[in-house]
Design a protein around this motif. Structure first.
Motif, PDB file in Angstrom:
ATOM      1  N   GLY A   1       0.799  -1.217   0.000  1.00 27.06           N
ATOM      2  CA  GLY A   1       0.000   0.000   0.000  1.00 27.06           C
ATOM      3  C   GLY A   1       0.832   1.268   0.000  1.00 27.06           C
ATOM      4  O   GLY A   1       0.315   2.350  -0.266  1.00 27.06           O
ATOM      5  N   ALA A   2       2.122   1.152   0.289  1.00 23.30           N
ATOM      6  CA  ALA A   2       2.997   2.328   0.320  1.00 23.30           C
ATOM      7  C   ALA A   2       3.209   2.909  -1.077  1.00 23.30           C
ATOM      8  O   ALA A   2       3.486   4.086  -1.221  1.00 23.30           O
ATOM      9  CB  ALA A   2       4.336   1.973   0.950  1.00 23.30           C
ATOM     10  N   ARG A   3       3.109   2.116  -2.098  1.00 18.18           N
ATOM     11  CA  ARG A   3       3.203   2.568  -3.491  1.00 18.18           C
ATOM     12  C   ARG A   3       4.379   3.518  -3.724  1.00 18.18           C
ATOM     13  O   ARG A   3       4.222   4.726  -3.751  1.00 18.18           O
ATOM     14  CB  ARG A   3       1.915   3.233  -3.922  1.00 18.18           C
ATOM     15  N   THR A   4       5.527   2.946  -3.886  1.00 17.47           N
ATOM     16  CA  THR A   4       6.723   3.744  -4.135  1.00 17.47           C
ATOM     17  C   THR A   4       7.522   3.152  -5.284  1.00 17.47           C
ATOM     18  O   THR A   4       7.329   1.999  -5.653  1.00 17.47           O
ATOM     19  CB  THR A   4       7.595   3.821  -2.870  1.00 17.47           C
ATOM     20  N   ASP A   5       8.402   3.961  -5.827  1.00 13.43           N
ATOM     21  CA  ASP A   5       9.309   3.494  -6.871  1.00 13.43           C
ATOM     22  C   ASP A   5      10.671   3.130  -6.305  1.00 13.43           C
ATOM     23  O   ASP A   5      11.491   2.556  -7.000  1.00 13.43           O
ATOM     24  CB  ASP A   5       9.511   4.586  -7.927  1.00 13.43           C
ATOM     25  N   THR A   6      10.929   3.491  -5.056  1.00 13.56           N
ATOM     26  CA  THR A   6      12.258   3.336  -4.479  1.00 13.56           C
ATOM     27  C   THR A   6      12.199   2.576  -3.167  1.00 13.56           C
ATOM     28  O   THR A   6      11.438   2.927  -2.274  1.00 13.56           O
ATOM     29  CB  THR A   6      12.895   4.717  -4.214  1.00 13.56           C
ATOM     30  N   ILE A   7      13.026   1.543  -3.072  1.00 12.88           N
ATOM     31  CA  ILE A   7      13.178   0.805  -1.823  1.00 12.88           C
ATOM     32  C   ILE A   7      14.659   0.804  -1.483  1.00 12.88           C
ATOM     33  O   ILE A   7      15.494   0.424  -2.297  1.00 12.88           O
ATOM     34  CB  ILE A   7      12.656  -0.641  -1.944  1.00 12.88           C
ATOM     35  N   LEU A   8      14.985   1.249  -0.291  1.00 12.68           N
ATOM     36  CA  LEU A   8      16.364   1.253   0.186  1.00 12.68           C
ATOM     37  C   LEU A   8      16.499   0.157   1.235  1.00 12.68           C
ATOM     38  O   LEU A   8      15.966   0.270   2.333  1.00 12.68           O
ATOM     39  CB  LEU A   8      16.723   2.611   0.790  1.00 12.68           C
ATOM     40  N   ASP A   9      17.207  -0.902   0.890  1.00 16.23           N
ATOM     41  CA  ASP A   9      17.393  -2.032   1.801  1.00 16.23           C
ATOM     42  C   ASP A   9      18.715  -1.833   2.523  1.00 16.23           C
ATOM     43  O   ASP A   9      19.778  -1.909   1.920  1.00 16.23           O
ATOM     44  CB  ASP A   9      17.383  -3.329   1.007  1.00 16.23           C
ATOM     45  N   LEU A  10      18.665  -1.582   3.817  1.00 14.28           N
ATOM     46  CA  LEU A  10      19.869  -1.248   4.569  1.00 14.28           C
ATOM     47  C   LEU A  10      20.713  -2.446   4.956  1.00 14.28           C
ATOM     48  O   LEU A  10      21.830  -2.275   5.413  1.00 14.28           O
ATOM     49  CB  LEU A  10      19.493  -0.454   5.820  1.00 14.28           C
ATOM     50  N   GLU A  11      20.194  -3.647   4.807  1.00 13.79           N
ATOM     51  CA  GLU A  11      20.979  -4.823   5.164  1.00 13.79           C
ATOM     52  C   GLU A  11      21.148  -5.816   4.033  1.00 13.79           C
ATOM     53  O   GLU A  11      21.993  -6.670   4.107  1.00 13.79           O
ATOM     54  CB  GLU A  11      20.369  -5.529   6.375  1.00 13.79           C
ATOM     55  N   GLY A  12      20.311  -5.751   3.051  1.00 14.71           N
ATOM     56  CA  GLY A  12      20.441  -6.675   1.933  1.00 14.71           C
ATOM     57  C   GLY A  12      20.005  -8.085   2.261  1.00 14.71           C
ATOM     58  O   GLY A  12      20.426  -9.035   1.624  1.00 14.71           O
ATOM     59  N   GLU A  13      19.169  -8.227   3.257  1.00 18.67           N
ATOM     60  CA  GLU A  13      18.661  -9.557   3.578  1.00 18.67           C
ATOM     61  C   GLU A  13      17.157  -9.543   3.441  1.00 18.67           C
ATOM     62  O   GLU A  13      16.542  -8.509   3.302  1.00 18.67           O
ATOM     63  CB  GLU A  13      19.070  -9.987   4.979  1.00 18.67           C
ATOM     64  N   ARG A  14      16.588 -10.703   3.505  1.00 19.02           N
ATOM     65  CA  ARG A  14      15.141 -10.776   3.385  1.00 19.02           C
ATOM     66  C   ARG A  14      14.524 -10.982   4.758  1.00 19.02           C
ATOM     67  O   ARG A  14      15.198 -11.364   5.704  1.00 19.02           O
ATOM     68  CB  ARG A  14      14.738 -11.899   2.439  1.00 19.02           C
ATOM     69  N   PHE A  15      13.236 -10.716   4.853  1.00 25.04           N
ATOM     70  CA  PHE A  15      12.519 -10.930   6.108  1.00 25.04           C
ATOM     71  C   PHE A  15      12.265 -12.415   6.266  1.00 25.04           C
ATOM     72  O   PHE A  15      11.443 -12.986   5.573  1.00 25.04           O
ATOM     73  CB  PHE A  15      11.174 -10.196   6.092  1.00 25.04           C
ATOM     74  N   THR A  16      12.987 -13.056   7.172  1.00 23.25           N
ATOM     75  CA  THR A  16      12.754 -14.483   7.431  1.00 23.25           C
ATOM     76  C   THR A  16      12.713 -14.729   8.909  1.00 23.25           C
ATOM     77  O   THR A  16      13.137 -13.943   9.691  1.00 23.25           O
ATOM     78  CB  THR A  16      13.855 -15.361   6.821  1.00 23.25           C
TER      79      THR A  16
END
Length: 103
Positions: free
Chosen positions: A88-103
């Motif tokens: 729902g955030a609807r953005t073109d940019t995602i900044l991943d600060l750790e480079g891992e996935r949510f697990t």
């Protein structure tokens, strides 16, 4: 980066030290994009509430509710709600600060 859409900051760290070390970058991005959505682990929600600006939009990943010992449909329900809020955030940019996935 689309100036009309705020970035999403992914901050899915498992460790308190990584959370603390990443905070300066989060705060810097929030200076220029105060409407950015900060996604972080639910365990760090109370700490984030103390250190992030009061108007910061946060989305907490329900890691404890996604544990393997939880019933499958309960995990699925929590994941579905999280993903609906995230998408729902609807953005073109995602900044991943750790480079891992949510697990």
């Amino acid at each position: 980066m689309n100036p009309e859409k705020a970035p999403i900051l992914l901050f899915p760290t498992h460790f308190l030290g990584n959370f603390v070390l990443g905070l300066p970058w989060v705060l810097k991005v929030l200076e220029s994009h105060p409407d950015a959505l900060v996604v972080l682990d639910v365990r760090f929600g109370p700490l984030a509430a103390m250190v992030l600006p009061p108007q910061t939009r946060t989305l907490l990943f329900p890691r404890s509710e996604m544990a393997k010992d939880k019933p499958f449909f309960s995990r699925l329900s929590h994941y579905w709600r999280f993903m609906r809020a995230f998408r729902g955030a609807r953005t073109d940019t995602i900044l991943d600060l750790e480079g891992e996935r949510f697990t």
